[in-house]
Design a protein around this motif. Structure first.
Motif, PDB file in Angstrom:
ATOM      1  N   ALA A 214       0.835  -1.208   0.000  1.00  0.00           N
ATOM      2  CA  ALA A 214       0.000   0.000   0.000  1.00  0.00           C
ATOM      3  C   ALA A 214       0.866   1.253   0.000  1.00  0.00           C
ATOM      4  CB  ALA A 214      -0.951   0.000   1.189  1.00  0.00           C
ATOM      5  N   GLY A 215       1.808   1.285  -0.935  1.00  0.00           N
ATOM      6  CA  GLY A 215       2.694   2.441  -1.000  1.00  0.00           C
ATOM      7  C   GLY A 215       3.637   2.346  -2.178  1.00  0.00           C
ATOM      8  N   THR A 216       4.704   3.125  -2.115  1.00  0.00           N
ATOM      9  CA  THR A 216       5.680   3.176  -3.197  1.00  0.00           C
ATOM     10  C   THR A 216       7.071   2.867  -2.659  1.00  0.00           C
ATOM     11  OG1 THR A 216       6.069   5.550  -2.885  1.00  0.00           O
ATOM     12  CG2 THR A 216       4.349   4.907  -4.454  1.00  0.00           C
ATOM     13  N   VAL A 217       7.911   2.391  -3.555  1.00  0.00           N
ATOM     14  CA  VAL A 217       9.307   2.124  -3.223  1.00  0.00           C
ATOM     15  C   VAL A 217      10.183   2.808  -4.260  1.00  0.00           C
ATOM     16  CG1 VAL A 217       9.174  -0.084  -4.466  1.00  0.00           C
ATOM     17  CG2 VAL A 217      11.072   0.342  -2.923  1.00  0.00           C
ATOM     18  N   GLU A 218      11.248   3.425  -3.799  1.00  0.00           N
ATOM     19  CA  GLU A 218      12.241   4.039  -4.680  1.00  0.00           C
ATOM     20  C   GLU A 218      13.619   3.576  -4.225  1.00  0.00           C
ATOM     21  OE1 GLU A 218      13.838   8.409  -6.271  1.00  0.00           O
ATOM     22  OE2 GLU A 218      12.138   8.277  -4.877  1.00  0.00           O
ATOM     23  N   VAL A 219      14.417   3.130  -5.172  1.00  0.00           N
ATOM     24  CA  VAL A 219      15.753   2.615  -4.867  1.00  0.00           C
ATOM     25  C   VAL A 219      16.734   3.175  -5.878  1.00  0.00           C
ATOM     26  CG1 VAL A 219      17.213   0.552  -4.752  1.00  0.00           C
ATOM     27  CG2 VAL A 219      14.897   0.475  -3.825  1.00  0.00           C
ATOM     28  N   ALA A 220      17.906   3.556  -5.405  1.00  0.00           N
ATOM     29  CA  ALA A 220      19.017   3.917  -6.280  1.00  0.00           C
ATOM     30  C   ALA A 220      20.246   3.183  -5.773  1.00  0.00           C
ATOM     31  CB  ALA A 220      19.249   5.424  -6.284  1.00  0.00           C
ATOM     32  N   MET A 221      21.109   2.737  -6.695  1.00  0.00           N
ATOM     33  CA  MET A 221      22.262   1.932  -6.270  1.00  0.00           C
ATOM     34  C   MET A 221      23.381   1.988  -7.294  1.00  0.00           C
ATOM     35  SD  MET A 221      20.706  -1.885  -6.970  1.00  0.00           S
ATOM     36  CE  MET A 221      18.981  -1.421  -6.995  1.00  0.00           C
TER      37      MET A 221
ATOM     38  N   ARG B 178      21.537   3.412   2.920  1.00  0.00           N
ATOM     39  CA  ARG B 178      20.732   4.328   3.728  1.00  0.00           C
ATOM     40  C   ARG B 178      19.266   4.012   3.461  1.00  0.00           C
ATOM     41  NH1 ARG B 178      23.272   9.190   4.935  1.00  0.00           N
ATOM     42  NH2 ARG B 178      21.335   9.692   6.031  1.00  0.00           N
ATOM     43  N   SER B 179      18.484   3.905   4.519  1.00  0.00           N
ATOM     44  CA  SER B 179      17.084   3.511   4.364  1.00  0.00           C
ATOM     45  C   SER B 179      16.168   4.518   5.038  1.00  0.00           C
ATOM     46  CB  SER B 179      16.858   2.113   4.945  1.00  0.00           C
ATOM     47  OG  SER B 179      17.123   2.090   6.344  1.00  0.00           O
ATOM     48  N   PHE B 180      14.954   4.643   4.463  1.00  0.00           N
ATOM     49  CA  PHE B 180      14.001   5.647   4.931  1.00  0.00           C
ATOM     50  C   PHE B 180      12.578   5.113   4.795  1.00  0.00           C
ATOM     51  CE2 PHE B 180      17.764   7.691   3.359  1.00  0.00           C
ATOM     52  CZ  PHE B 180      18.042   8.669   4.298  1.00  0.00           C
TER      53      PHE B 180
ATOM     54  N   THR C 299      15.646   5.292   8.913  1.00  0.00           N
ATOM     55  CA  THR C 299      15.469   4.051   9.674  1.00  0.00           C
ATOM     56  C   THR C 299      16.865   3.464   9.883  1.00  0.00           C
ATOM     57  OG1 THR C 299      15.007   2.949   7.558  1.00  0.00           O
ATOM     58  CG2 THR C 299      13.125   3.542   8.926  1.00  0.00           C
ATOM     59  N   PRO C 300      17.596   3.958  10.876  1.00  0.00           N
ATOM     60  CA  PRO C 300      19.000   3.565  11.040  1.00  0.00           C
ATOM     61  C   PRO C 300      19.198   2.087  11.341  1.00  0.00           C
ATOM     62  CG  PRO C 300      18.241   4.908  12.891  1.00  0.00           C
ATOM     63  CD  PRO C 300      17.186   4.991  11.845  1.00  0.00           C
ATOM     64  N   GLN C 301      18.167   1.419  11.869  1.00  0.00           N
ATOM     65  CA  GLN C 301      18.283  -0.020  12.115  1.00  0.00           C
ATOM     66  C   GLN C 301      17.789  -0.850  10.927  1.00  0.00           C
ATOM     67  OE1 GLN C 301      17.112   1.984  15.071  1.00  0.00           O
ATOM     68  NE2 GLN C 301      19.339   1.975  15.223  1.00  0.00           N
ATOM     69  N   GLY C 302      17.465  -0.198   9.831  1.00  0.00           N
ATOM     70  CA  GLY C 302      17.062  -0.930   8.633  1.00  0.00           C
ATOM     71  C   GLY C 302      15.690  -1.544   8.781  1.00  0.00           C
ATOM     72  N   GLY C 303      15.602  -2.830   8.435  1.00  0.00           N
ATOM     73  CA  GLY C 303      14.332  -3.519   8.562  1.00  0.00           C
ATOM     74  C   GLY C 303      13.891  -4.175   7.272  1.00  0.00           C
ATOM     75  N   ALA C 304      12.570  -4.253   7.091  1.00  0.00           N
ATOM     76  CA  ALA C 304      11.995  -5.019   5.993  1.00  0.00           C
ATOM     77  C   ALA C 304      12.401  -4.478   4.630  1.00  0.00           C
ATOM     78  CB  ALA C 304      10.470  -5.027   6.118  1.00  0.00           C
ATOM     79  N   HIS C 305      12.475  -3.158   4.475  1.00  0.00           N
ATOM     80  CA  HIS C 305      12.818  -2.597   3.167  1.00  0.00           C
ATOM     81  C   HIS C 305      14.274  -2.876   2.802  1.00  0.00           C
ATOM     82  CE1 HIS C 305      13.750   0.138   6.281  1.00  0.00           C
ATOM     83  NE2 HIS C 305      13.659   1.282   5.647  1.00  0.00           N
ATOM     84  N   VAL C 306      15.161  -2.893   3.790  1.00  0.00           N
ATOM     85  CA  VAL C 306      16.568  -3.213   3.514  1.00  0.00           C
ATOM     86  C   VAL C 306      16.712  -4.697   3.185  1.00  0.00           C
ATOM     87  CG1 VAL C 306      18.898  -3.271   4.474  1.00  0.00           C
ATOM     88  CG2 VAL C 306      17.403  -1.318   4.936  1.00  0.00           C
ATOM     89  N   ALA C 307      15.986  -5.556   3.915  1.00  0.00           N
ATOM     90  CA  ALA C 307      16.012  -6.984   3.600  1.00  0.00           C
ATOM     91  C   ALA C 307      15.483  -7.233   2.190  1.00  0.00           C
ATOM     92  CB  ALA C 307      15.183  -7.759   4.628  1.00  0.00           C
TER      93      ALA C 307
ATOM     94  N   ALA D 154      23.660   2.240  -1.752  1.00  0.00           N
ATOM     95  CA  ALA D 154      22.247   2.231  -2.124  1.00  0.00           C
ATOM     96  C   ALA D 154      21.437   3.107  -1.183  1.00  0.00           C
ATOM     97  CB  ALA D 154      21.695   0.806  -2.114  1.00  0.00           C
ATOM     98  N   VAL D 155      20.360   3.632  -1.727  1.00  0.00           N
ATOM     99  CA  VAL D 155      19.342   4.339  -0.950  1.00  0.00           C
ATOM    100  C   VAL D 155      18.021   3.651  -1.242  1.00  0.00           C
ATOM    101  CG1 VAL D 155      18.079   6.497  -0.639  1.00  0.00           C
ATOM    102  CG2 VAL D 155      20.556   6.544  -0.989  1.00  0.00           C
ATOM    103  N   VAL D 156      17.329   3.223  -0.190  1.00  0.00           N
ATOM    104  CA  VAL D 156      16.010   2.612  -0.348  1.00  0.00           C
ATOM    105  C   VAL D 156      15.023   3.430   0.473  1.00  0.00           C
ATOM    106  CG1 VAL D 156      16.575   0.916   1.459  1.00  0.00           C
ATOM    107  CG2 VAL D 156      14.597   0.540  -0.029  1.00  0.00           C
ATOM    108  N   SER D 157      13.987   3.908  -0.199  1.00  0.00           N
ATOM    109  CA  SER D 157      13.009   4.792   0.431  1.00  0.00           C
ATOM    110  C   SER D 157      11.615   4.282   0.116  1.00  0.00           C
ATOM    111  CB  SER D 157      13.184   6.223  -0.097  1.00  0.00           C
ATOM    112  OG  SER D 157      12.168   7.074   0.385  1.00  0.00           O
ATOM    113  N   VAL D 158      10.832   4.026   1.158  1.00  0.00           N
ATOM    114  CA  VAL D 158       9.452   3.595   0.960  1.00  0.00           C
ATOM    115  C   VAL D 158       8.521   4.641   1.554  1.00  0.00           C
ATOM    116  CG1 VAL D 158      10.046   1.149   0.959  1.00  0.00           C
ATOM    117  CG2 VAL D 158       9.374   2.244   3.100  1.00  0.00           C
ATOM    118  N   LYS D 159       7.364   4.767   0.947  1.00  0.00           N
ATOM    119  CA  LYS D 159       6.316   5.654   1.454  1.00  0.00           C
ATOM    120  C   LYS D 159       5.049   4.818   1.596  1.00  0.00           C
ATOM    121  CE  LYS D 159       8.144  10.052  -0.272  1.00  0.00           C
ATOM    122  NZ  LYS D 159       9.422   9.595  -0.823  1.00  0.00           N
ATOM    123  N   VAL D 160       4.610   4.654   2.833  1.00  0.00           N
ATOM    124  CA  VAL D 160       3.450   3.816   3.134  1.00  0.00           C
ATOM    125  C   VAL D 160       2.519   4.571   4.075  1.00  0.00           C
ATOM    126  CG1 VAL D 160       4.631   1.621   2.760  1.00  0.00           C
ATOM    127  CG2 VAL D 160       4.746   2.697   5.000  1.00  0.00           C
TER     128      VAL D 160
END
Length: 277
Positions: free
Chosen positions: A146-153, A164-166, A172-180, A218-224
């Motif tokens: 239910a959102g968008t994902v943007e990644v650059a690498m 870097r994750s957001f 989100t300095p501890q990362g999580g699901a989007h980094v996995a 890499a930068v991974v950014s999700v908007k949910v």
């Protein structure tokens, strides 16, 4: 609270001894005053207004913070980050406090047409020569999360991984699901590309799964709508749907990019150990 900006102004309001919210909408300027998070009255019309927008003026609460002085350097770093994460967004920061003799008045402006591509390029500075010239960027909407994902690498000659994750533009300095999901998708795309090309002459048969993170920036950014943030500082994003959505976006997007850029794909395969140098 009189603002369309979401939850963060409410947090600022609760941590301020005083806050004034001004909203300019449909030719009218609306103003509402708060004290320590409590409205002092209903929104009041404050005259005519041109254009539209929101202005928040706040005073940090001395009962909460040891200092009430805002750090220009900290704000500058955060606003640069926001401009990098939101391609085309313009942010200006001006210090209007009386200038000290040793500190001249400061003003900065940020706008990054490349968005997360520019973010990766900045993170890559000093990391060694990139193994391929182009920064890979992909963006996709996913119904599961239910959102968008943007990644650059991009990969470089460095031995380190810089990710870097957001979530909703917050770190989100501890990362999580989007980094996995990022790691899952990168590994799947690179492995599929290597299998499709087959081993290079003189190279052993397919070596099996290998790590892909060494040298990766890499930068991974999700908007949910409703991010599930865990941890003592809420710095880790959870959610199986987020992981699956990011994995699919990266796997499919990176696979397409590798097919369309065969020379750069070869460089990435060599860097990740899928192809002899």
């Amino acid at each position: 609270m009189l603002t369309p900006l979401g939850i963060w102004p409410s947090v600022t309001n609760a941590l301020s001894s005083r806050l004034t919210a001004e909203v300019r909408r449909e030719g009218t300027r609306w103003v509402q005053e708060y004290a320590r998070g409590v409205a002092l009255g209903p929104p009041a019309a404050g005259g005519r207004a041109t254009g539209s927008g929101t202005t928040l003026t706040f005073w940090p609460d001395a009962e909460v913070f040891d200092t009430q002085e805002c750090s220009f350097a900290a704000l500058e770093e955060r606003f640069r980050e926001l401009a990098l994460l939101n391609r085309g967004l313009s942010i200006s920061l001006t210090d209007e406090r009386p200038a000290r003799r040793s500190e001249p008045a400061r003003s900065v402006h940020f706008r990054f047409p490349g968005g997360t591509r520019d973010f990766v390029a900045l993170l890559d500075a000093g990391a060694g020569t990139p193994v391929h010239p182009d920064v890979v960027r992909l963006e996709r909407e996913d119904r599961r999360m239910a959102g968008t994902v943007e990644v650059a690498m991009r990969w470089s000659g460095s031995r380190d991984e810089r990710v870097r994750s957001f979530a909703n533009s917050s770190p989100t300095p501890q990362g999580g699901a989007h980094v996995a999901g990022l790691h899952d998708g990168v590994a799947a795309a690179i492995d599929a590309c290597a299998r499709a090309r087959g081993p290079a002459r003189g190279q052993d048969p397919w070596p099996g799964p290998l790590p892909t993170g060494e040298g990766l920036t890499a930068v991974v950014s999700v908007k949910v709508d409703r991010p599930r943030l865990h941890g003592p500082t809420r710095g880790e994003l959870a959610g199986a749907a987020v992981r699956a959505g990011v994995e699919a976006a990266v796997r499919e997007g990176l696979s397409t990019w590798l097919e369309e850029h065969p020379e750069q794909a070869d460089a990435i395969l060599r860097r990740t150990g899928r192809r002899a140098g």
